[in-house]
Enzyme design. Structure first.
Site, mmCIF file in Angstrom:
data_model
loop_
_atom_site.group_PDB
_atom_site.id
_atom_site.type_symbol
_atom_site.label_atom_id
_atom_site.label_comp_id
_atom_site.label_asym_id
_atom_site.label_seq_id
_atom_site.Cartn_x
_atom_site.Cartn_y
_atom_site.Cartn_z
ATOM 1 N N TRP A 16 -8.018 5.276 -0.577
ATOM 2 C CA TRP A 16 -7.530 5.310 0.828
ATOM 3 C C TRP A 16 -6.843 6.873 1.110
ATOM 4 O O TRP A 16 -7.303 7.285 2.187
ATOM 5 C CB TRP A 16 -6.568 4.261 0.816
ATOM 6 C CG TRP A 16 -6.028 3.768 2.274
ATOM 7 C CD1 TRP A 16 -6.442 4.329 3.381
ATOM 8 C CD2 TRP A 16 -4.929 2.909 2.422
ATOM 9 N NE1 TRP A 16 -5.925 3.743 4.444
ATOM 10 C CE2 TRP A 16 -4.650 2.880 3.911
ATOM 11 C CE3 TRP A 16 -4.012 2.557 1.704
ATOM 12 C CZ2 TRP A 16 -3.685 2.071 4.345
ATOM 13 C CZ3 TRP A 16 -3.069 1.469 2.277
ATOM 14 C CH2 TRP A 16 -2.861 1.377 3.749
ATOM 15 N N HIS A 73 -5.150 10.342 -12.278
ATOM 16 C CA HIS A 73 -4.001 9.619 -12.621
ATOM 17 C C HIS A 73 -3.279 9.859 -13.816
ATOM 18 O O HIS A 73 -2.674 8.956 -14.427
ATOM 19 C CB HIS A 73 -4.941 8.161 -13.117
ATOM 20 C CG HIS A 73 -5.691 7.468 -12.061
ATOM 21 N ND1 HIS A 73 -5.264 7.214 -10.743
ATOM 22 C CD2 HIS A 73 -7.035 7.014 -11.751
ATOM 23 C CE1 HIS A 73 -6.054 6.942 -9.782
ATOM 24 N NE2 HIS A 73 -7.216 6.599 -10.490
ATOM 25 N N LYS A 86 -9.046 -6.530 -1.792
ATOM 26 C CA LYS A 86 -8.473 -7.203 -0.701
ATOM 27 C C LYS A 86 -7.725 -6.419 0.248
ATOM 28 O O LYS A 86 -7.474 -6.573 1.441
ATOM 29 C CB LYS A 86 -7.388 -8.170 -1.419
ATOM 30 C CG LYS A 86 -7.470 -9.420 -1.035
ATOM 31 C CD LYS A 86 -6.906 -10.742 -1.548
ATOM 32 C CE LYS A 86 -6.763 -11.915 -0.739
ATOM 33 N NZ LYS A 86 -6.071 -12.874 -1.649
ATOM 34 N N MET A 126 -13.317 0.705 5.675
ATOM 35 C CA MET A 126 -13.406 1.796 4.588
ATOM 36 C C MET A 126 -14.561 0.853 3.656
ATOM 37 O O MET A 126 -15.366 1.358 3.013
ATOM 38 C CB MET A 126 -12.256 2.009 3.907
ATOM 39 C CG MET A 126 -11.931 3.324 4.258
ATOM 40 S SD MET A 126 -10.685 4.192 3.291
ATOM 41 C CE MET A 126 -11.483 4.648 1.838
ATOM 42 N N ARG A 185 3.034 2.042 -5.278
ATOM 43 C CA ARG A 185 2.854 0.963 -4.991
ATOM 44 C C ARG A 185 3.609 -0.147 -5.690
ATOM 45 O O ARG A 185 3.656 -0.133 -6.937
ATOM 46 C CB ARG A 185 1.184 0.669 -5.009
ATOM 47 C CG ARG A 185 0.940 -0.892 -4.433
ATOM 48 C CD ARG A 185 -0.546 -0.992 -4.499
ATOM 49 N NE ARG A 185 -1.042 -2.214 -3.733
ATOM 50 C CZ ARG A 185 -2.149 -2.667 -3.985
ATOM 51 N NH1 ARG A 185 -3.187 -2.146 -4.536
ATOM 52 N NH2 ARG A 185 -2.726 -3.792 -3.206
ATOM 53 N N GLY A 230 -3.772 3.054 -4.245
ATOM 54 C CA GLY A 230 -4.254 3.522 -2.996
ATOM 55 C C GLY A 230 -5.037 4.979 -3.063
ATOM 56 O O GLY A 230 -5.219 5.668 -1.890
HETATM 57 P P1 A3P Z 1 -6.502 -4.452 -4.104
HETATM 58 O O1 A3P Z 1 -7.288 -4.642 -5.461
HETATM 59 O O2 A3P Z 1 -5.339 -5.022 -3.984
HETATM 60 O O3 A3P Z 1 -7.331 -4.928 -2.732
HETATM 61 P P2 A3P Z 1 -7.217 2.963 -5.943
HETATM 62 O O4 A3P Z 1 -8.163 3.469 -4.681
HETATM 63 O O5 A3P Z 1 -5.979 3.729 -6.430
HETATM 64 O O6 A3P Z 1 -8.070 2.378 -7.009
HETATM 65 O O7 A3P Z 1 -6.668 1.408 -5.558
HETATM 66 C C1 A3P Z 1 -7.239 0.410 -4.962
HETATM 67 C C2 A3P Z 1 -6.637 -0.601 -4.279
HETATM 68 O O8 A3P Z 1 -6.495 -0.038 -2.860
HETATM 69 C C3 A3P Z 1 -7.375 -1.923 -3.959
HETATM 70 O O9 A3P Z 1 -6.272 -2.877 -3.794
HETATM 71 C C4 A3P Z 1 -7.966 -1.768 -2.781
HETATM 72 O O10 A3P Z 1 -8.573 -2.802 -2.113
HETATM 73 C C5 A3P Z 1 -7.100 -1.111 -1.852
HETATM 74 N N1 A3P Z 1 -7.554 -0.116 -0.835
HETATM 75 C C6 A3P Z 1 -8.696 0.711 -0.890
HETATM 76 N N2 A3P Z 1 -8.892 1.409 0.525
HETATM 77 C C7 A3P Z 1 -7.951 0.534 1.211
HETATM 78 C C8 A3P Z 1 -7.419 0.747 2.589
HETATM 79 N N3 A3P Z 1 -8.385 1.482 3.115
HETATM 80 N N4 A3P Z 1 -6.465 0.104 3.229
HETATM 81 C C9 A3P Z 1 -5.881 -0.598 2.112
HETATM 82 N N5 A3P Z 1 -6.053 -0.919 0.994
HETATM 83 C C10 A3P Z 1 -6.913 -0.300 0.426
#
Ligand code: A3P
Length: 275
Positions: free
Chosen positions: A47, A92, A239, A219, A113, A44
């Protein structure tokens, strides 16, 4: 079997992105007013970065889609050293890969997560980024790579354990831990926690508008085109749900992951919800 193309940098696995500044991490100097978002991939990061950016600027509209600080510090495609304060940085890498953190007063937001959902999300990430990872195996093959940490940034278990160990050993380090699942369940409560951790005092209406603007659908719609596969599938916005692992894991995989969790995460204070 199938494997991922990754870089072995002094024993740590990293992606084959142009990691221009990886050799500079050892000497990376944090500023007291930096905010570092630290997470294993797919937890996330994007996010929380967006939430923090809105909280810090006090704005939910009119912000550029990305800014130069929308990058991991190991990537550093722009010059982070000349970036104006306050910098919102993401990474990371492990705590030990950033020795500058030991004496820094910067604020760290650590995102955690459920590893089952991380595994599924990372698999889709690796499949979509074929030019970097050259991965052509199945989910079944991938599952074992994930369990054994044969992916960029290594084992989720080692990563998470490492952060958990580091925090009590470095009590002056200012860390807020947030969980993806909590942010999904009650975004307003988590955005409020983050806001308070950053020393900000936003009104409820503003917090709510941050939640709305940072909602997955919003987003994805605003930022999904920034990085997409050739068929237009967003890579970072897939997703955005809790529990998608149930559509992927076999009973055998659940049992195997439980076993690894039990041995690797014994006595861990982190509690995960697997729904
Ligand atoms: P999924 O592949 O399960 O959908 P990161 O930003 O650390 O690379 O994480 C990516 C993950 O966070 C993806 O998970 C992505 O869809 C999810 N993600 C990105 N934006 C989000 C949001 N606004 N709310 C919830 N999940 C989000």
């Amino acid at each position: 079997g199938h494997s991922l193309s990754v870089l072995n940098y002094k024993g740590d696995l990293l992606p084959l992105f142009p990691l221009e500044s990886i050799h500079r991490l050892e000497h990376f100097v944090f500023r007291d007013d930096d905010i570092l978002i630290s997470a294993y991939p797919k937890s996330g990061t994007h996010w929380v970065w967006e939430m923090v950016r809105m909280l810090k600027t006090g704005q939910t509209d009119g912000l550029p889609l990305v800014e130069k600080d929308d990058y991991m510090i190991e990537l550093d495609v722009t010059d982070i050293a000349t970036m104006p304060s306050p910098r919102i940085l993401t990474t990371h890498v492990l705590f030990r890969q950033l020795p500058g953190l030991r004496s820094s007063k910067c604020k760290i937001i650590f995102i955690n997560r459920n590893p089952r959902d991380v595994a599924v999300s990372f698999y889709n990430h690796h499949v979509k980024l074929k030019d970097y990872y050259h991965y052509d195996g199945s989910w079944e093959d991938y599952f074992h790579l994930f369990l054994h940490g044969q992916v960029d940034y290594g084992s989720w278990f080692d990563y998470t354990r490492d952060w958990e160990r580091v925090l009590p050993e470095n009590p002056h380090v200012d860390v807020l831990t947030v969980f993806y699942e909590d942010m999904k369940e009650n975004p307003a409560a988590e955005v409020t926690r983050i806001s308070q951790f950053l020393g900000l005092n936003h009104e409820r209406a503003f917090i709510q508008s941050v939640c709305d603007k940072c909602d997955f659908a919003s987003m994805r719609q605003r930022k999904g085109k920034l990085d997409a596969t050739s068929d237009g599938e967003p890579i970072m916005y897939r997703k955005g749900e809790v529990g998608d692992w149930q559509n992927w894991f076999t009973a055998e995989q659940v049992a195997l992951m439980d076993e690894v969790c039990k041995s690797k995460m014994a006595n861990s204070a982190f509690k995960f919800r697997y729904e």
